[in-house]
Design a protein around this motif. Structure first.
Motif, PDB file in Angstrom:
ATOM      1  N   PRO A  99       1.029  -1.256  -0.066  1.00  0.00           N
ATOM      2  CA  PRO A  99       0.111  -0.213  -0.019  1.00  0.00           C
ATOM      3  C   PRO A  99       0.837   1.313  -0.067  1.00  0.00           C
ATOM      4  O   PRO A  99       1.913   1.450   0.560  1.00  0.00           O
ATOM      5  N   TYR A 100       0.424   2.241  -0.705  1.00  0.00           N
ATOM      6  CA  TYR A 100       1.066   3.355  -0.876  1.00  0.00           C
ATOM      7  C   TYR A 100       0.567   4.619  -0.210  1.00  0.00           C
ATOM      8  O   TYR A 100       1.046   5.700   0.072  1.00  0.00           O
ATOM      9  N   PHE A 101      -0.590   4.385   0.430  1.00  0.00           N
ATOM     10  CA  PHE A 101      -1.365   5.298   1.199  1.00  0.00           C
ATOM     11  C   PHE A 101      -1.758   4.551   2.415  1.00  0.00           C
ATOM     12  O   PHE A 101      -2.641   3.736   2.286  1.00  0.00           O
ATOM     13  N   LEU A 102      -1.367   5.013   3.806  1.00  0.00           N
ATOM     14  CA  LEU A 102      -1.836   4.123   4.918  1.00  0.00           C
ATOM     15  C   LEU A 102      -2.609   5.501   5.880  1.00  0.00           C
ATOM     16  O   LEU A 102      -2.088   6.429   6.066  1.00  0.00           O
ATOM     17  N   TRP A 103      -3.868   5.060   6.046  1.00  0.00           N
ATOM     18  CA  TRP A 103      -4.394   5.785   7.120  1.00  0.00           C
ATOM     19  C   TRP A 103      -4.770   5.083   8.272  1.00  0.00           C
ATOM     20  O   TRP A 103      -5.710   4.361   8.188  1.00  0.00           O
ATOM     21  N   THR A 104      -4.289   5.510   9.435  1.00  0.00           N
ATOM     22  CA  THR A 104      -4.716   4.610  10.541  1.00  0.00           C
ATOM     23  C   THR A 104      -5.177   5.506  11.745  1.00  0.00           C
ATOM     24  O   THR A 104      -4.983   6.663  11.771  1.00  0.00           O
ATOM     25  N   LEU A 105      -5.731   4.824  12.852  1.00  0.00           N
ATOM     26  CA  LEU A 105      -6.173   5.350  13.779  1.00  0.00           C
ATOM     27  C   LEU A 105      -5.361   6.122  14.667  1.00  0.00           C
ATOM     28  O   LEU A 105      -5.290   7.144  15.164  1.00  0.00           O
ATOM     29  N   LYS A 106      -4.146   5.108  15.009  1.00  0.00           N
ATOM     30  CA  LYS A 106      -2.882   5.644  15.908  1.00  0.00           C
ATOM     31  C   LYS A 106      -1.673   5.426  14.883  1.00  0.00           C
ATOM     32  O   LYS A 106      -1.606   4.345  14.215  1.00  0.00           O
ATOM     33  N   ARG A 107      -0.589   6.049  15.346  1.00  0.00           N
ATOM     34  CA  ARG A 107       0.653   5.782  14.717  1.00  0.00           C
ATOM     35  C   ARG A 107       1.494   4.462  14.921  1.00  0.00           C
ATOM     36  O   ARG A 107       2.132   3.913  14.221  1.00  0.00           O
ATOM     37  N   GLY A 108       0.762   4.098  16.019  1.00  0.00           N
ATOM     38  CA  GLY A 108       1.610   2.740  16.567  1.00  0.00           C
ATOM     39  C   GLY A 108       1.049   1.567  15.788  1.00  0.00           C
ATOM     40  O   GLY A 108       1.439   0.150  15.973  1.00  0.00           O
ATOM     41  N   ILE A 109      -0.101   1.669  15.023  1.00  0.00           N
ATOM     42  CA  ILE A 109      -0.699   0.486  14.316  1.00  0.00           C
ATOM     43  C   ILE A 109       0.417  -0.206  13.436  1.00  0.00           C
ATOM     44  O   ILE A 109       0.578  -1.181  13.294  1.00  0.00           O
ATOM     45  N   VAL A 110       1.106   0.825  12.571  1.00  0.00           N
ATOM     46  CA  VAL A 110       2.260   0.238  11.710  1.00  0.00           C
ATOM     47  C   VAL A 110       3.530   0.821  12.234  1.00  0.00           C
ATOM     48  O   VAL A 110       3.643   1.748  12.958  1.00  0.00           O
ATOM     49  N   ASP A 111       4.428   0.220  11.880  1.00  0.00           N
ATOM     50  CA  ASP A 111       5.639   0.344  12.145  1.00  0.00           C
ATOM     51  C   ASP A 111       6.359   1.599  10.925  1.00  0.00           C
ATOM     52  O   ASP A 111       6.933   1.309  10.055  1.00  0.00           O
ATOM     53  N   TYR A 112       6.152   2.968  11.438  1.00  0.00           N
ATOM     54  CA  TYR A 112       6.542   3.935  10.241  1.00  0.00           C
ATOM     55  C   TYR A 112       8.008   4.028   9.939  1.00  0.00           C
ATOM     56  O   TYR A 112       8.301   4.715   9.105  1.00  0.00           O
ATOM     57  N   HIS A 113       8.840   3.306  10.946  1.00  0.00           N
ATOM     58  CA  HIS A 113      10.287   3.463  10.693  1.00  0.00           C
ATOM     59  C   HIS A 113      10.633   2.553   9.504  1.00  0.00           C
ATOM     60  O   HIS A 113      11.642   2.640   8.748  1.00  0.00           O
ATOM     61  N   SER A 114       9.717   1.431   9.273  1.00  0.00           N
ATOM     62  CA  SER A 114      10.065   0.421   8.161  1.00  0.00           C
ATOM     63  C   SER A 114       9.619   0.656   6.967  1.00  0.00           C
ATOM     64  O   SER A 114       9.593   0.183   5.925  1.00  0.00           O
ATOM     65  N   LEU A 115       8.805   1.817   6.918  1.00  0.00           N
ATOM     66  CA  LEU A 115       8.176   2.256   5.484  1.00  0.00           C
ATOM     67  C   LEU A 115       9.002   2.652   4.538  1.00  0.00           C
ATOM     68  O   LEU A 115      10.005   3.405   4.825  1.00  0.00           O
TER      69      LEU A 115
END
Length: 800
Positions: A165-181
């Motif tokens: 996915p090239y666009f991520l909209w999440t409730l909280k930033r902890g849902i995904v590891d944004y350092h690995s994006l």
């Protein structure tokens, strides 16, 4: 028409199907529904028209309503391939139907979260929308499980299950590891935003505002203190005491200005009268306590000392002289103040102190922009340092209770309380308190880029405003608190039953009262300045990830002078359509956010809705590095040749002519010499050593006394005889020999193989002594060979 012809007819128009998907409304109509008006699956008995309308709302193209499953799959494959090629794959975690529908209309395909994320620990700065979205999130997951699996969006979602996915909209930033994006993936969150999305972060960082901006934080942010350390508690205690003193002065001035409240009408009548000329009514005299003018004098003393510190007049004073009051005097003054504002006491002859109190208040107002919001009650609002949605917030006006609450709570430092001055003089609408929710969007932190939303909405309290009741339901306008309460019967019927107004409706309200220009001249620009200053302070503490963005919700309260005061900033603000106002505005701000972060990447002149560019900082160049540079530059070098000292006062021609080979001069000195190895066997070793050694010195330099001749005396016929050796400068064969005075005959002396039989020389050398009489260490055989080789090259027979 056969099935195949129908397939061919639709297969020639794939673009029309894509256009129908983008042009459909998707789930936008759902944003305006009330919570109970969720979409329902059409029943079996529903008419064909209702089914068609339901599918249209879900974003299905009209051309696909009657098409077979095979045709639907082909079109889904075509749309999916196009989305994959254009990198239009998105994922959403949370209840955001408007975001989902908006992206689908733009040709994006959703990759659904097919996993249940593990519970994320509480993160500082979680917005108020987190809890409200959890309930809706569960309902949405249940409904998606009940949806028809033949839905074209479900088919497209299955086709991209292995795509990134090239666009991520999440409730909280902890849902995904944004350092690995990857750098191509967009995320609707930044890291380390607690510097302004938590109460303690906002409290601490606002104190550093003058270092970044020429602005006073006290002009738009109510003063706040963290209660984590003893020093912070002392700062709050000092502020509370100063506010007590200024409140006493304000009470005196209010008596003469006629600003009398209903609660204090009887006390004010008694305070304005001279006891000798007018008696206190019997009904009130028994319960009111008269306070002497010494209370006013003590309050004036405190205020004068406060002004003196602001003007730095206390620099030359000792600590004892600079102290306002003793601890006992403070306790007595505060207790009298409690009785005064509580309606249990009054100040006799208060008019005699009016001029002095008015003059001091004018001076304090000139240096303290928060004097207007202080009021008379000295109310403070106590908040948890890192919680949101109004949880555990209390209002108090007794310092003892506040400090006891903090002392009894044994929590880590980061979870402790913050205390903020409550705005006691808010602007009211029909005697009801309200606050303003203002959105703004940050799309970059370096350079800082802020977008301000032109529309906002007001949230009203369900209770009438009163300082006599410190209940949170009266003073907190958070939707998460007010939604559980019913509107008070005594509240004005002119207020909306759902307790929300749009900012446009508020401007109409001001226009009817002759203050229509206040919004554009005071309120709106002041909110923009407050947001800009706050973001500039926090800029250095946020992780400035490129290709990220975040939508924030700021809460403001207006004072009586229409001046907005920033209360807090929320990340992940709620987008729940709880009222008709929020259903309209929340859906609109989400669509406009997609326009700014998605459409504007392709077209800089595209429509951005109600967003306006608030601040774009010039690109900041990195300063030159001033630290230690560990990078080494240079060229390689070889080890320098070790040269022997030059020969001084040495007549080489006359001295060397007298020297005879060792075989002729010293036969008796070498008794019993063993046969030397053949010369042919030693020549390779000598040649190898000659190739490596460029310069040579004697093993031990021999000290020659001053004035002694440089001639060599090589008579070793007697044991223990002395020997003097001159220093000599030797060079490699490849270099030009120095002019030593050697004749051609002497330099042409050939190598005598018999001279190589000198390896037993170690037995003789121990008996040799230097001129100073010191014992000379015997050289190693290899050193002897090297020295002999160099000596015989120049035609010199010398014992080293």
């Amino acid at each position: 028409m056969t099935r195949g012809s129908a397939t061919r007819g639709r297969g020639t128009r794939p673009g029309r199907g894509a256009q129908a998907v983008e042009g459909s409304k998707g789930e936008v109509p759902e944003a305006g529904m009330e919570p109970g008006e969720r979409k329902r699956l059409p029943s079996a008995a529903a008419s064909e028209g209702e089914q068609r309308e339901h599918k249209l709302k879900r974003g299905i193209p009209q051309d696909l309503l009657s098409s077979p499953k095979l045709d639907k799959y082909k079109i889904a494959r075509q749309l999916t391939d196009k989305a994959v090629k254009e990198k239009k794959i998105f994922s959403i975690y949370g209840h955001y139907p408007v975001i989902r529908a908006t992206l689908r209309r733009k040709g994006w395909v959703e990759k659904k979260f097919h996993f249940l994320p593990k519970p994320v620990a509480k993160v500082e700065g979680d917005g108020e929308g987190v809890a409200e979205n959890r309930c809706s999130e569960g309902k949405e997951n249940q409904e998606e499980a009940l949806e028809n699996t033949d839905d074209i969006h479900d088919v497209m979602s299955r086709l991209v299950k292995n795509e990134m996915p090239y666009f991520l909209w999440t409730l909280k930033r902890g849902i995904v590891d944004y350092h690995s994006l990857s750098c191509d993936q967009m995320l609707n969150h930044y890291g380390k935003t607690a510097a302004f999305t938590t109460k303690i972060g906002l409290c601490v960082n606002m104190r550093t505002l003058p270092w970044y901006v020429q602005a006073d934080p006290d002009s738009f942010f109510p003063r706040c203190y963290g209660l984590c350390t003893e020093s912070d508690k002392q700062e709050f205690l000092d502020d509370f005491r100063r506010t007590v003193a200024s409140s006493i002065l304000r009470w005196v001035v209010s008596q003469q200005n006629g600003n009398k409240s209903k609660r204090k009408s009887k006390e004010e009548e008694a305070g304005d009268s001279d006891p000798s000329s007018k008696k206190v009514p019997e009904s009130t005299g028994s319960r009111l306590m008269g306070l002497s003018g010494q209370l006013v004098d003590a309050a004036c003393k405190v205020c004068e000392a406060y002004l003196g510190r602001l003007e730095h007049k206390d620099i030359d004073l000792s600590e004892d002289a600079a102290e306002d009051l003793t601890e006992d005097e403070w306790k007595d003054l505060i207790q009298q103040y409690y009785s005064l504002v509580g309606g249990n006491a009054f100040i006799s002859n208060s008019r005699n102190h009016f001029s002095q109190c008015q003059a001091l208040l004018n001076k304090i107002t000139a240096v303290n922009p928060q004097t207007e919001i202080d009021g008379l009650r000295n109310i403070w609002i106590i908040k948890p340092a890192a919680k949101s949605r109004g949880r555990d917030i209390m209002c108090m006006n007794h310092v003892e209770e506040i400090l006891e609450l903090v002392a009894a709570d044994h929590l880590p430092a980061k979870d402790k309380w913050v205390v903020q001055k409550y705005i006691e003089t808010p602007l009211l609408i029909y005697d009801t308190k309200f606050d303003i929710r203002q959105w703004f969007l940050v799309t970059d932190w370096n350079p800082l880029t802020i977008w301000f939303y032109k529309e906002s909405y007001l949230r009203f309290s369900t209770r009438r405003f009163s300082l006599d009741n410190l209940d949170s339901a009266v003073h907190l306008c958070n939707s998460s608190i007010q939604k559980h309460l019913k509107n008070d019967e005594g509240r004005s019927p002119l207020l909306p039953c759902h307790n929300t107004w749009t900012s446009t409706r508020f401007q109409e309200y001001l226009q009817k009262r002759g203050r229509g220009a206040v919004w554009s001249s005071v309120i709106y620009p002041s909110m923009k300045r407050a947001v800009t200053n706050t973001m500039r302070v926090a800029q250095g503490r946020v992780e400035p990830r490129k290709n990220s963005f975040e939508l924030y919700g700021a809460d403001f309260i207006l004072g009586r002078d229409f001046k907005p005061w920033l209360i807090e900033i929320n990340s992940s603000p709620t987008m729940h359509a709880s009222t008709p106002v929020t259903a309209q505005l929340c859906a609109q701000v989400q669509e406009d956010t997609i326009k700014v972060v998605v459409d504007r990447r392709v077209d800089r002149n595209c429509d951005i809705g109600n967003f306006e560019l608030l601040w774009r900082q010039p690109a900041v160049e990195l300063p030159p590095f001033q630290g230690s540079d560990l990078f080494v530059e240079g060229v390689g070098t070889r080890k320098a040749k070790r040269q022997m000292p030059p020969i001084s006062t040495f007549d080489s021609a006359s001295s060397l002519s007298d020297i005879q080979p060792l075989k002729e001069r010293c036969p008796s000195a070498l008794p019993g010499l063993a046969p030397a190895p053949p010369c042919t066997a030693l020549q390779p070793d000598l040649r190898m050593k000659d190739e490596k050694v460029l310069a040579c010195t004697l093993p031990l330099p021999l000290n020659r006394p001053a004035g002694r001749s440089a001639k060599v005396n090589c008579d070793l016929s007697e044991p223990g005889s002395r020997m003097e050796l001159p220093t000599c400068h030797l060079q490699h064969l490849g270099h030009t020999a120095p002019n030593t005075g050697l004749t051609k005959v002497e330099s042409d002396k050939r190598w005598d193989p018999n001279l190589l039989k000198v390896h037993p020389l170690r037995s003789v050398l121990p008996s040799m002594k230097t001129v100073e009489g010191a014992q000379c260490l015997p050289p190693r055989p290899s050193e002897v060979l090297i020295h002999l080789e160099l000596i015989f090259v120049y035609g010199v027979s010398m014992i080293c």
